[in-house]
Design an enzyme around this catalytic site. Structure first.
Site, PDB file in Angstrom:
ATOM      1  N   ASP A 157       0.830  -1.196   0.000  1.00  8.65           N
ATOM      2  CA  ASP A 157       0.000   0.000   0.000  1.00  8.65           C
ATOM      3  C   ASP A 157       0.867   1.250   0.000  1.00  8.65           C
ATOM      4  OD1 ASP A 157      -2.104   1.726   0.092  1.00  8.65           O
ATOM      5  OD2 ASP A 157      -2.443   1.512   2.230  1.00  8.65           O
ATOM      6  N   ASP A 185      -1.985   4.930  -6.093  1.00  6.72           N
ATOM      7  CA  ASP A 185      -2.318   4.025  -4.987  1.00  6.72           C
ATOM      8  C   ASP A 185      -2.227   2.602  -5.484  1.00  6.72           C
ATOM      9  OD1 ASP A 185      -3.170   2.910  -2.634  1.00  6.72           O
ATOM     10  OD2 ASP A 185      -5.286   3.261  -3.039  1.00  6.72           O
TER      11      ASP A 185
END
Length: 486
Positions: free
Chosen positions: A128, A343
């Site tokens: 992440d 992301d």
């Protein structure tokens, strides 16, 4: 992936930009400001270890949102519009309302297997780039693999709440760390769908084992992690990779590895069983990369996450037509809202309405002869992809679509058919689709529907790109690559 939403969360995260199978380059490799991606380079798994002194490479794998491990994206949830300030958040809470809940879910997510503790305990962690804290399950006995048990690891150390790690290095957490009854450093993350991850900070050794048997494991002692005592069962842990003080990449310095990482995501359409590769430190493929400096703002703004990765998006083309979008649309406003970010935990790409609406309209117009039977506004996939088409199930994947090009100054990245449409699982379409029909959705979504105050480029548009996040030099590098390591 997620982030606290029970209080106002300043966000940001910066992008990296998308997958281009075709692109134009104007500068020499190794220079900054490029996004020059003019040709592919190929690699295979063993090639990633040819320069073992430079870095450490490890295979990635993925899971689908249809599994129990599917979670809303941490970044998407972190950026989801919540209360505009703490007063509003407290007011909502006092009325018994949940703040900032959204139904957004991502599809495929990238994970890596690690060994934690002494003796080692196998764990899975989602990559992440949108969050700082790395955390593991430490409670749910029914998870697979089993949760991490700190009691079985003599090398595990709890972080006391008066330590600098707790009092200083957690300053950028969405909600500040606190002391529990045992005077240990405690954290809590509340995600936008209302679920929580909470527990205590600790440190332990983390070991990566390359699939190549001739390569040495990468052992990192004293990594600060969250040991989650409360989290959704059946989900993997998370590896926070932003630029924060406690992110995993920032902690690589303890073993003299440069603060940088890179990955290459394989084309899921052509290589569904080969997710790609993760690399820590200097990549042996760096000579193929072209760099652009990160876009940063030094001031603390309510909607800007200074620990993220970001570049300037200056325009969008469909085919040869430049869309009439003012450049100011792609710049953050006085609150920090409106930046373009990347992301790894979000599947698709989301643009704010002022950019998304003209893109959607022009894409429909230019491809009306190929893509027919739009499903209308009543069908919205994953809460934000509102341009979907019904096609005969027996028909091949639509080809020859007008490409979409993202413009970054003198350079550009162009997305072709496989990056622009996604065939959604039949079960996701439900009763909205006639028998014998398949549904394809445009892989750009409307940020306003999520809702988030940002442009976010997800991992679907990062396929077949080698992307390096060079934290120590505040830049991101790109090169088109064949990412199939099988």
């Amino acid at each position: 992936m997620a982030a606290l939403i029970s209080v106002f969360f300043p966000f940001s995260l910066i992008f990296l930009f998308l997958s281009g199978l075709n692109a134009v380059s104007h500068q020499k490799p190794g220079t900054t400001n490029p996004l020059n991606v003019s040709h592919f380079f190929n690699f295979h798994e063993n090639a990633t270890y040819q320069h073992q002194g430079e870095g450490h490479g490890f295979p990635l794998f993925s899971i689908s949102a249809t599994t129990a491990a599917a979670r809303p994206s941490f970044l998407m949830n972190a950026l989801a519009k919540t209360a505009k300030n703490q007063a509003n958040a407290n007011l909502s809470a006092s009325k018994g309302e949940s703040t900032g809940r959204v139904s957004f879910r991502y599809g495929d997510t990238l994970m890596v297997e690690v060994m934690v503790g002494t003796p080692s305990q196998k764990q899975r962690m989602v990559l992440d780039t949108g969050s700082e804290l790395s955390w593991l399950h430490c409670a749910h006995k029914d998870s697979n693999p089993p949760p991490f048990d700190p009691a079985l690891s003599p090398s595990y150390n709890s972080v006391p709440c008066n330590s600098p790690v707790c009092t200083q290095k957690t300053a950028d957490f969405p909600v500040p760390a606190t002391c529990d009854a045992k005077r240990l450093c405690s954290f809590i993350y509340t995600y936008a769908d209302g679920t929580d991850v909470e527990g205590n900070l600790g440190s332990d050794v983390v070991t990566f084992h390359p699939s190549n048997p001739t390569a040495a494991p990468l052992r990192i002692p004293g990594v600060v992690l969250g040991c989650a005592s409360a989290a959704l069962p059946g989900t993997p842990g998370l590896m926070g990779l932003n630029r924060g003080a406690l992110s995993f990449v920032s902690q690589l310095q303890s073993v003299n590895i440069p603060s940088k990482f890179s990955y290459c995501i394989a084309d899921r359409f052509l290589s569904p069983d080969s997710p790609g590769l993760l690399y820590f430190g200097n990549s042996p493929f760096a000579k193929n990369l072209h760099y652009t400096q990160l876009f940063t703002i030094s001031l603390r703004l309510p909607y800007f996450n200074r620990a993220a990765y970001s570049v300037r998006l200056q325009g969008i083309k469909v085919g040869n037509k430049l869309l009439p979008i003012p450049k100011s649309v792609f710049l953050p406003d006085h609150t920090g809202a409106g930046q373009t970010m990347i992301d790894s935990g979000t599947q698709f790409t989301f643009l704010l309405g002022e950019a998304y609406t003209p893109l959607k309209q022009e894409f429909m117009q230019q491809n009306r002869g190929i893509l027919k039977n739009p499903m209308g506004e009543n069908f919205v996939f994953q809460g934000a992809l509102d341009l979907c088409y019904q096609q005969p199930a027996s028909a091949p994947f639509p080809q020859m679509l007008s490409p979409v090009t993202l413009l970054f100054g003198s350079s550009q990245i162009t997305l072709s058919s496989h990056q622009l449409l996604y065939k959604i699982p039949e079960r996701s379409a439900g009763d909205n689709v006639a028998f014998g029909r398949a549904v394809y959705c445009f892989t750009f979504g409307n940020s306003d529907l999520v809702p988030v105050e940002a442009n976010i480029i997800g991992n679907h548009h990062q396929q077949n790109l080698w992307i390096e996040y060079d934290v120590q030099n505040s830049r991101i590098g790109f090169a088109p690559a064949r990412c199939n390591i099988n």
